[in-house]
Design a protein around this motif. Structure first.
Motif, PDB file in Angstrom:
ATOM      1  N   ASP A   1       0.768  -1.342   0.002  1.00 42.61           N
ATOM      2  CA  ASP A   1       0.093   0.091   0.105  1.00 42.61           C
ATOM      3  C   ASP A   1       0.983   1.283  -0.132  1.00 42.61           C
ATOM      4  O   ASP A   1       0.204   2.240   0.143  1.00 42.61           O
ATOM      5  CB  ASP A   1      -1.088  -0.006   1.120  1.00 42.61           C
ATOM      6  N   GLY A   2       2.104   1.084  -0.309  1.00 44.27           N
ATOM      7  CA  GLY A   2       3.011   2.430  -0.167  1.00 44.27           C
ATOM      8  C   GLY A   2       4.340   2.085   0.555  1.00 44.27           C
ATOM      9  O   GLY A   2       5.048   1.016   0.837  1.00 44.27           O
ATOM     10  N   PHE A   3       4.822   3.078   1.155  1.00 45.52           N
ATOM     11  CA  PHE A   3       6.363   3.220   1.411  1.00 45.52           C
ATOM     12  C   PHE A   3       6.255   3.617   2.893  1.00 45.52           C
ATOM     13  O   PHE A   3       5.380   4.778   3.332  1.00 45.52           O
ATOM     14  CB  PHE A   3       7.267   3.961   0.759  1.00 45.52           C
ATOM     15  N   GLU A   4       6.696   3.136   3.985  1.00 47.67           N
ATOM     16  CA  GLU A   4       6.870   3.510   5.119  1.00 47.67           C
ATOM     17  C   GLU A   4       8.183   4.072   5.493  1.00 47.67           C
ATOM     18  O   GLU A   4       9.345   3.062   5.221  1.00 47.67           O
ATOM     19  CB  GLU A   4       6.590   2.479   6.239  1.00 47.67           C
ATOM     20  N   LEU A   5       8.531   5.382   5.702  1.00 50.81           N
ATOM     21  CA  LEU A   5      10.127   5.744   6.129  1.00 50.81           C
ATOM     22  C   LEU A   5      10.464   5.860   7.527  1.00 50.81           C
ATOM     23  O   LEU A   5       9.610   6.324   8.245  1.00 50.81           O
ATOM     24  CB  LEU A   5      10.227   7.187   5.627  1.00 50.81           C
ATOM     25  N   GLN A   6      11.227   4.972   7.799  1.00 51.04           N
ATOM     26  CA  GLN A   6      11.749   4.900   9.445  1.00 51.04           C
ATOM     27  C   GLN A   6      13.026   4.980   9.789  1.00 51.04           C
ATOM     28  O   GLN A   6      13.796   5.134   8.823  1.00 51.04           O
ATOM     29  CB  GLN A   6      11.403   3.387   9.726  1.00 51.04           C
ATOM     30  N   THR A   7      13.378   5.441  10.966  1.00 49.28           N
ATOM     31  CA  THR A   7      14.775   5.807  11.337  1.00 49.28           C
ATOM     32  C   THR A   7      14.920   5.411  12.726  1.00 49.28           C
ATOM     33  O   THR A   7      13.619   4.549  13.267  1.00 49.28           O
ATOM     34  CB  THR A   7      15.042   7.364  11.655  1.00 49.28           C
TER      35      THR A   7
END
Length: 188
Positions: free
Chosen positions: A94-100
């Protein structure tokens, strides 16, 4: 494209000629459009173990992205490194998850992906803007890891990697990492 690279066309079958590969070899992996990451685990593990320099071909152009390959234990070790950033892109259906290492970059829906699909397609422009924001925050972070779900086509992973480039030859993050599923020894 890397000069002198051995082009590996990969259609998802187990039969790929890896003869002559080793440390110092340069490989351009060119998967068919319908090859999923789960199908490529064994090949990626062999390439990782060979010490070859691996590039992933973009599905629509004459571009290849140099990769650092990380299986799950190596990815976990990378996450555990005591340095700021550890920027990763979780590529979901369903898309992209940006994590740090300090949390998730919020999107429209706090429970959904940071960058949802737009019109059923990956929104690479918004992903690029998100990566730019993260680079402003983590200025010394050299790399970003792509962590696709194992049911993602490799061609879609390569297309998503283009979001690391604001313009030709100028990456936002200097190094790209691909997290892949290493088959367990009992799978052979």
């Amino acid at each position: 494209l890397p000069a002198g690279a051995k082009r590996l066309a990969f259609d998802g079958s187990a039969a790929v000629d890896l003869s002559g590969l080793g440390a110092g070899a340069v490989v351009l992996l060119a998967p068919s459009a319908d090859v999923y990451l789960a199908q490529a685990g064994d090949l990626l593990a062999k390439l990782d173990d060979s010490g070859a320099t691996v590039y992933l071909a973009h599905p629509e152009g004459q571009v290849g992205y140099r990769l650092t390959l990380r299986d799950e234990p190596h990815f976990q070790a990378w996450l555990d490194e005591p340095r700021p950033g550890q920027v990763r892109i979780i590529q979901r259906q369903d898309g992209f998850e940006l994590q740090t290492n300090v949390g998730k970059l919020a999107g429209v829906d706090p429970n959904g992906p940071t960058v949802p699909l737009r019109g059923g397609q990956a929104d690479l422009a918004t992903l690029r803007r998100g990566l730019g924001k993260l680079k402003e925050r983590f200025t010394v972070t050299p790399d970003v890891c792509f962590v696709p779900s194992f049911g993602t086509e490799l061609s879609k992973v390569a297309a998503a990697m283009s979001a690391d480039y604001a313009e030709a030859g100028k990456p936002i993050f200097d190094e790209l990492c691909l997290v892949y599923p290493r088959p367990s020894p009992r799978d052979h």
